[in-house]
Design a protein around this motif. Structure first.
Motif, PDB file in Angstrom:
ATOM      1  N   LEU A 190      21.705  42.013   3.713  1.00 45.26           N
ATOM      2  CA  LEU A 190      21.932  40.674   3.051  1.00 45.26           C
ATOM      3  C   LEU A 190      23.156  40.488   2.354  1.00 45.26           C
ATOM      4  N   ALA A 191      23.335  41.451   1.638  1.00 44.15           N
ATOM      5  CA  ALA A 191      25.016  41.535   1.033  1.00 44.15           C
ATOM      6  C   ALA A 191      25.994  41.290   2.187  1.00 44.15           C
ATOM      7  N   GLU A 260      12.110  37.509 -11.777  1.00 40.85           N
ATOM      8  CA  GLU A 260      13.147  38.307 -12.397  1.00 40.85           C
ATOM      9  C   GLU A 260      14.040  38.763 -11.099  1.00 40.85           C
ATOM     10  N   THR A 261      13.435  38.715 -10.067  1.00 38.96           N
ATOM     11  CA  THR A 261      13.932  39.264  -8.388  1.00 38.96           C
ATOM     12  C   THR A 261      14.951  38.153  -8.180  1.00 38.96           C
ATOM     13  N   TYR A 265      18.769  37.823  -7.499  1.00 40.39           N
ATOM     14  CA  TYR A 265      19.346  37.027  -5.974  1.00 40.39           C
ATOM     15  C   TYR A 265      20.339  36.131  -6.264  1.00 40.39           C
ATOM     16  N   ARG A 266      20.194  35.396  -7.255  1.00 37.47           N
ATOM     17  CA  ARG A 266      21.141  34.325  -7.513  1.00 37.47           C
ATOM     18  C   ARG A 266      22.329  34.789  -8.028  1.00 37.47           C
ATOM     19  N   GLU A 267      22.075  35.792  -8.913  1.00 41.44           N
ATOM     20  CA  GLU A 267      23.486  36.368  -9.651  1.00 41.44           C
ATOM     21  C   GLU A 267      24.180  37.197  -8.518  1.00 41.44           C
ATOM     22  N   LEU A 271      21.990  33.362  -3.755  1.00 39.81           N
ATOM     23  CA  LEU A 271      20.905  32.499  -3.241  1.00 39.81           C
ATOM     24  C   LEU A 271      20.101  31.745  -4.056  1.00 39.81           C
ATOM     25  N   THR A 272      19.925  30.539  -3.996  1.00 37.66           N
ATOM     26  CA  THR A 272      19.240  29.591  -4.885  1.00 37.66           C
ATOM     27  C   THR A 272      18.238  28.743  -4.271  1.00 37.66           C
ATOM     28  N   TYR A 273      17.939  28.821  -3.223  1.00 35.79           N
ATOM     29  CA  TYR A 273      17.179  27.912  -2.300  1.00 35.79           C
ATOM     30  C   TYR A 273      16.159  28.679  -1.621  1.00 35.79           C
ATOM     31  N   PHE A 274      14.787  28.649  -1.962  1.00 33.76           N
ATOM     32  CA  PHE A 274      13.736  29.873  -1.311  1.00 33.76           C
ATOM     33  C   PHE A 274      12.861  29.023  -0.596  1.00 33.76           C
TER      34      PHE A 274
END
Length: 292
Positions: A190-191, A260-261, A265-267, A271-274
């Protein structure tokens, strides 16, 4: 740059009667989802009529496709359907596109199944034509949103992600097991994919919204045992148990732990839209309440 807020979508897999479908749409809105999504697979709902019906039963819920198989459409005809759907949903439409991957579905639709490069070529052509048509002042029918409904392009390969980075508003990442080699780390996959989008987008990257498709939500609690990852194992039969647990698309734990996960992911990845699947509608809503 300000932190982009979270958004949450749910992909609905069946309609049923008009009343049953609209009740599910209202439930998704009441549970705090931002977007109701419909996939584009044979044997599942026809996306555009389903979204129009959902709009009739809701007020703030946005309506999206996750994702249309570009190979099923010709751009001018697709532009017509998008424009009328955008009008009939009062400008709440979001358009998700992908290159298509299921050979059996092309056969069922009596369409040729092109090679991967040809499918991506057609996706790129479709995106270019939609941009051109919606920018035409006398285009009939016209879209309600200006300049057009937000465009999500989803994929995992270099070419599709390059297209998404340069031409879309939202970049969609599907199941990471598709790129995870034996012994590989899905989180690192993913990264690397996000880094590829960042490099291709250049100055656009800060304006892109990044979407992750979540295939499994397995809630645990004080009295629960190990999370049920049966569905995830079916999607990734070649991965080890540890790799499955590390798939970004698999969210397992208590609602607080999953929240928390998603903050991580956002930080870490932006990723902000799930987007989750309909069977996880109510479970994932418990996570949403912790992120509002």
């Amino acid at each position: 740059m300000p932190t982009r807020p979270f958004r949450f979508g749910v992909s609905m897999l069946a309609t049923g009667s008009r009343s049953a479908w609209q009740a599910k749409a209202r439930q998704a809105e009441d549970l705090g989802y931002d977007v109701l999504q419909v996939p584009d697979h044979m044997g599942m709902p026809a996306p555009f009529p389903a979204l129009v019906s959902a709009a009739d039963a809701t007020t703030t819920l946005r309506l999206g496709t996750l994702v249309l198989n570009a190979g099923f459409y010709r751009p001018a005809l697709l532009a017509r359907d998008i424009a009328d759907t955008d009008q009939l949903t009062d400008g709440r439409l979001e358009v998700g596109l992908g290159a298509g991957y299921a050979e059996a579905e092309f056969r069922t639709a009596e369409l040729p199944y092109p090679a991967p490069a040809e499918r991506v070529d057609h996706l790129a052509h479709t995106v270019a034509e939609l941009h051109r048509l919606f920018a035409t002042p006398d285009q009939v029918p016209a879209v309600r949103q200006s300049p057009a409904p937000p465009l999500l392009v989803a994929g995992i390969g270099d070419r599709v992600l390059r297209l998404a980075a340069r031409e879309a508003d939202i970049v969609g990442f599907p199941v990471m097991s598709l790129r995870t080699p034996p012994g590989g780390d899905p989180q690192q996959v993913l990264a690397e994919r996000v880094d590829h989008v960042r490099a291709e987008a250049g100055a656009r990257f800060g304006h892109l919204e990044l979407n992750l498709f979540v295939s499994t939500v397995a809630l645990t609690g004080p009295s629960a045992g190990a999370p049920d990852l049966t569905a995830a194992r079916r999607l990734a039969p070649d991965l080890t148990e540890d790799q499955i647990r590390r798939l970004p698309n698999v969210l397992a734990g208590s609602p607080d732990e999953i929240a928390e996960t998603l903050h991580r992911y956002r930080e870490t990845y932006g990723l902000t839209y799930f987007s989750v699947l309909e069977p996880h509608l109510t479970d994932f809503a418990k996570v949403i309440t912790r992120l509002r």
